[in-house]
Every structure is written in C-alpha cells, then in structure tokens.
Design a protein around this motif. Sequence first.
Motif, PDB file in Angstrom:
ATOM      1  N   ALA A  38      10.282  13.298 -13.232  1.00 32.74           N
ATOM      2  CA  ALA A  38       8.871  13.116 -13.583  1.00 32.74           C
ATOM      3  C   ALA A  38       8.088  14.329 -13.094  1.00 32.74           C
ATOM      4  O   ALA A  38       8.193  14.704 -11.927  1.00 32.74           O
ATOM      5  CB  ALA A  38       8.345  11.843 -12.931  1.00 32.74           C
ATOM      6  N   THR A  71       9.319   5.220  -8.354  1.00 39.92           N
ATOM      7  CA  THR A  71      10.034   4.035  -8.869  1.00 39.92           C
ATOM      8  C   THR A  71       9.564   3.752 -10.291  1.00 39.92           C
ATOM      9  O   THR A  71       8.496   4.191 -10.710  1.00 39.92           O
ATOM     10  CB  THR A  71       9.747   2.795  -8.000  1.00 39.92           C
ATOM     11  OG1 THR A  71       8.346   2.488  -8.131  1.00 39.92           O
ATOM     12  CG2 THR A  71      10.089   3.045  -6.543  1.00 39.92           C
ATOM     13  N   LEU A  72      10.386   2.987 -10.983  1.00 40.69           N
ATOM     14  CA  LEU A  72      10.014   2.606 -12.343  1.00 40.69           C
ATOM     15  C   LEU A  72       8.759   1.738 -12.325  1.00 40.69           C
ATOM     16  O   LEU A  72       7.950   1.810 -13.260  1.00 40.69           O
ATOM     17  CB  LEU A  72      11.172   1.860 -13.013  1.00 40.69           C
ATOM     18  CG  LEU A  72      12.305   2.735 -13.531  1.00 40.69           C
ATOM     19  CD1 LEU A  72      13.383   1.881 -14.157  1.00 40.69           C
ATOM     20  CD2 LEU A  72      11.785   3.730 -14.560  1.00 40.69           C
ATOM     21  N   LEU A  95       5.887   3.980 -12.310  1.00 39.11           N
ATOM     22  CA  LEU A  95       5.736   4.667 -13.600  1.00 39.11           C
ATOM     23  C   LEU A  95       5.176   3.746 -14.688  1.00 39.11           C
ATOM     24  O   LEU A  95       4.525   4.199 -15.621  1.00 39.11           O
ATOM     25  CB  LEU A  95       7.078   5.239 -14.066  1.00 39.11           C
ATOM     26  CG  LEU A  95       7.486   6.570 -13.464  1.00 39.11           C
ATOM     27  CD1 LEU A  95       8.822   6.998 -14.035  1.00 39.11           C
ATOM     28  CD2 LEU A  95       6.438   7.645 -13.736  1.00 39.11           C
ATOM     29  N   ILE A 144       8.035  13.034 -18.401  1.00 40.77           N
ATOM     30  CA  ILE A 144       9.443  12.817 -18.065  1.00 40.77           C
ATOM     31  C   ILE A 144      10.278  13.753 -18.918  1.00 40.77           C
ATOM     32  O   ILE A 144      10.350  13.597 -20.144  1.00 40.77           O
ATOM     33  CB  ILE A 144       9.839  11.352 -18.299  1.00 40.77           C
ATOM     34  CG1 ILE A 144       9.025  10.464 -17.373  1.00 40.77           C
ATOM     35  CG2 ILE A 144      11.333  11.159 -18.036  1.00 40.77           C
ATOM     36  CD1 ILE A 144       9.255   8.992 -17.598  1.00 40.77           C
ATOM     37  N   ILE A 163      13.402  10.088 -10.394  1.00 42.06           N
ATOM     38  CA  ILE A 163      13.027   8.730 -10.779  1.00 42.06           C
ATOM     39  C   ILE A 163      14.034   7.799 -10.128  1.00 42.06           C
ATOM     40  O   ILE A 163      15.249   7.958 -10.325  1.00 42.06           O
ATOM     41  CB  ILE A 163      13.038   8.569 -12.309  1.00 42.06           C
ATOM     42  CG1 ILE A 163      12.084   9.600 -12.924  1.00 42.06           C
ATOM     43  CG2 ILE A 163      12.660   7.162 -12.705  1.00 42.06           C
ATOM     44  CD1 ILE A 163      12.219   9.744 -14.410  1.00 42.06           C
TER      45      ILE A 163
END
Lengths: 294, 294
Positions: A167, A184-185, A188, A240, A257
């Motif tokens: 990212a 972390t997802l 995001l 990304i 990520i």
Amino acid sequence: MELRTLKYFIVIAEELNITKASKILMIQQPPLSNQIKNLEDELKTKLFIRGKRQLKLTEEGKYLYQKAKDILRLVDETKSEIHNMSLGLKGVISIGLVEGMAPDIAANWISSFMIKYPLVKFRVIDGNSDDLIEKMRSGLISLAVITAPYDQILLNSIKVGEEKMVAFLNKSHHLADNKKDFITLDELANEPLIIPSRKTHIDTIKKWFKKNRKEPNIVCEMDNYLDAIALANRNVGVSIFPKTEYVLNSSIISKDIGEINANIEYLFVWRKGHQLSIIEDNFIDHIKAVVNHK
Amino acid sequence: MELRTLKYFIVIAEELNITKASKILMIQQPPLSNQIKNLEDELKTKLFIRGKRQLKLTEEGKYLYQKAKDILRLVDETKSEIHNMSLGLKGVISIGLVEGMAPDIAANWISSFMIKYPLVKFRVIDGNSDDLIEKMRSGLISLAVITAPYDQILLNSIKVGEEKMVAFLNKSHHLADNKKDFITLDELANEPLIIPSRKTHIDTIKKWFKKNRKEPNIVCEMDNYLDAIALANRNVGVSIFPKTEYVLNSSIISKDIGEINANIEYLFVWRKGHQLSIIEDNFIDHIKAVVNHK
DNA sequence: GTCTATCATATCTTTTTTGTATGATAAATG
DNA sequence: CATTTATCATACAAAAAAGATATGATAGAC
C-alpha cells in the motif's frame, strides 16, 4: 542495368583495356564490348573516350565507377550481414516490458547479452501485462516480461522475479503514522483505494476483502503505475501496487498489507509453437542461464 | 544476385503474395517462385515463412527488404545523376540527419537552397550518427549532419551546432527533487544509467567518472533516443542524452551535469576523396556560405 | 466434400549472355 | 612504307538464364 554489368564496368574502368579486362573476368572480349555498349545506350552517355590505342573514362564514367563500387560493396555487405543474421549473431530483439521491476530485470540481461553478442540491438516495447500479452498474440512481439497470470496455452514462461503488492500512502496520511510497518485489511476497508486496472488484480484484491467479510472501496482503477503513485501522493487514497523500491520519493511511503500473501510474480514469456529467430533463441538461452545461476 | 531479383523480391515482400506480385511485375507466377527460391539458395537463408495461406518475411527477409530498397535507390540516383551531370541544376540531394537538432539545422539550409535551385529535390535519411557514418562509408549518402566524433580520414566536416548532454529523469526521481538545476557526478555514480550505445559516448562518460574516481553503473545502452527517455520515464534509471528541448514531456525533466564539459557538436560532413555530383558541390558551397555569414 | 486460392515443380520457349570468327583501325616495327 | 601487333567492334552461333504453360499439392473457404 544489372550488377553483372557493373562488375564488368569496374574492371574495364580499372584496366582501361577491354581485352585485359576480359581475361581477368574470364570471358571473351566481344561480349564485354557489347555489355559496355549496352550500358552506354541505357545511360544515354558515353562512359569511355575511345582514343587512339587507349580508353579513358569520361566524367560520367568516373562518377559511375565510384558509385558502381559503392553499389557492389553494399550488395556484398548485405549478403554477409544476412549470413550473420542466419547464424544468430546479428539482429534486433524486440522485448515487451511491463512497468514495475521488469525494466530493471531486463536491463541486466540486456547488458550481459550485449557483451556476448555485440551486433545485436534491442527494442523495448512498454505496456501493461494485458497489452503485452495481446501484442504477443498478434505476433507483434515474441518476448516479454509480464506479471502473472498469463495464458499458458499461448506462452512459455520462466519466473524471473517476485514482488510484494504494498500500500502506498502519503506521509501525512493517518494510517502512515502508526508504528506498525504493515496495514491490516480492516484498516484498508475504510479507505478509498487506487488499484491496478488489470482484471486479475481487481479480482485478487476483492478476494482478500471477501475473506474478511468486507467490501473494498475502489475509487480509482489505474493503468499507469506512476499516475497511481501521484494520486496517493495527493492523498486521494491508498494505492495498492507492486512495490518497486526505486520509484519511491520522500513524500510517499509504502506499507506491507497484513494477513495476506500479496506477492506478484514477474515472468519472462515467449510464444509457444512459434518459430523464433535464432537470436531470440539465443537470448532465451542466455536468460535461462542467468536465472539458473542465481 | 542481380538487381532484377531484388526488384522482384521487393514487390513480393510488399504484397506477401507471389501471385499478386507476378501480376504487378507482369510475369507469370512460377518464374517468380523460382527466382525467390534461387535467391534463398544463394543466401543460404529462408526469406519468407510459407505459412498456411500467407507469406511472412523472416528477420533476414525484413533486413534484405530494407537493404534492397537502399541498393535500388542508389542505382536509380546514380542513373539519374549521370543524366543530369552536366546540368548541375536539377537532381536529388540525399542527406542524412541524426536525431536531435540536426533536422532543425538542415531545414534552414534546405529552404534557402531551394530558392536558388528550385528544381532540386531533397531526400532525408534518418538514423543515429553511427548508422549515418556507415551509410556514408557504404556510399549510400554523401552528405549528413551527425554528432562528433567521426572518422576524419573518411569525411570532411564543418561544425554547425552545439548542444549539451544532460541527464533525463522522471519527476518523481529522488534526484529531481533538490533545488539545484544540475546533478553532480557523485550523485550520478550511485544511479543506474541509460546511455547512447555509441562507443565514443560510452567512453566519454566513463572518462568523466574516472576523473572523479568513480565507476558508472551503466544498466542499459540504447540506440534509440526515445526509448531511452521511455526507460527514464519508467524510473529504470537516469538517461544521459543530448538535450533537444522539443522532445520533453511533462513527466520527465532534464538537469545539467555539473563539473564537466558535456557538450556535443553537430557537424555537417561529406565524403572525402570522392567525386560528388555538381548539385552536391553546390549545396556544400551554400552551407559554407550560410555558416560563415553567422 | 467440393471449390478456390496459392505456391511448387516439370517442361518447353524465348531472351540474354557468352563464345567464335572476323573486320577495322591505328600505333609500333623493321 | 609495308607489315605486324594490339585493340575494339560487328556478325552470328552456342549456351545459359529467364520466362511461359501446364499441372500438382495443400489448405482454407464454402
């Protein structure tokens, strides 16, 4: 006018004596006289002054002498160059390079290959992976470095590099501040995302979020890597993209990520079931050797 | 190999269809097939790939196509020049122009020359300096504008322009950010470099670094100016090429290189010890006059 | 499966090139 | 000054090369 005629003319111009020239050329004198006569007729100009016992070149004859030698030399050189080509020592290699690490990877191959084959020249074609695959399908290029995945029926491949998808965000972005070196997802999921427009990449990224039962907020699909960085730099969102360290500048940072395997592979590919030129074959062998030695 | 054969080959290479070519040439198809077969035998190389329903040129075929056109053009120009020799008022001047400032420089000469000699036509041949020198050596052209250095045994010259070698780099490159409008050799020593493949340029650049006791990191030697810019644009590294402002676009910037004299000279050159046509002589006189009046 | 477009091969015809014989010219020679 | 010699040109026959015709092979198109 034919090349034979020019060859004859050159010898006569050097000997200034048709009889001697005919001996050098191992033909009889009358046909030689005839050839010159025909040449003069065709050019509507006298090439020799027939004086007394000796020939002399006219101005036109002198000019033709130089040019005829030029022409014949050019023909000979062309023949020998073609010979070199057919031996795989000379030619042009066109190679497609996807953005990211590919130009860097290929630059190494090219510089070492050039030492071995100094007569070979390169031509680089830029584009994203899908563009390049399409160009390979249509036969415009036979070699390329692209990112996975690709059409395995169409192309042979060797893996030549690997890179993380990371990212990119501006230093001032709130996610840039925290002390972790990854994002972390979950974090995001709340951010506007800028991602590569390649379908397989979009699918991959959507899958990451689906596993976490989140929906990504994709605000921009970008074809061009540098433009994506520029948008991140302006805080439009988080980009990304493959990491490719050397494009980073001071105002932008990259973060891994978390939780997912976000690697992309760089592949050297060439067309299957297609006759490559000998230099291209040599180049592929060269790359195989380089890759195996690592 | 005869000129007739080359003429036939060119038409086939353009049509990629022997039957059509035979109609254009107004002969029957079988003898044409035969001529090509004999040509291939003589060159010991396949010129066409006989695929399915259509012919395709091999690399060797493509090369021969270019050269065959060169050869026939040289023959035609020679013929017509011999026709015009005594006149000196009409004819074709072929002039090679290197990329960069040369076309701009030559445009001036050509336009003023055409006023004086309205029947003279021009043919411009593009290429890098080495290509053009090679074409002059082979007699394909007698006049050119190239960059220094050159073979002083082969060519006469007049200096007609000068330009800086500069470093091209992407806006986002870390060396693009600083406030200086030049880059030092120390800074460049750490960067991957893309430079012109011309041997003398490579030597020059190595010398710059040697003076500073550094080693340049040359990752790619490019023949083509625009490709080099493209690689710099992709941040593969820094390209060192002649400035020539009109090719710059928005994402790329150029910086002077500090500490060294990085000028390259543009030279008008013509073949030594060769009888030029009368128009060519007139053209050289014209250029000398223009250059001296400045 | 038949038709059509295309290139390849075989063989005959025409054209071009080469060879042979000979003539013309002018310098060299006795 | 006549004769010999060196040289190029012309005429025509022989050989080689290019071109034409007929036909075969192959693979898409219909």
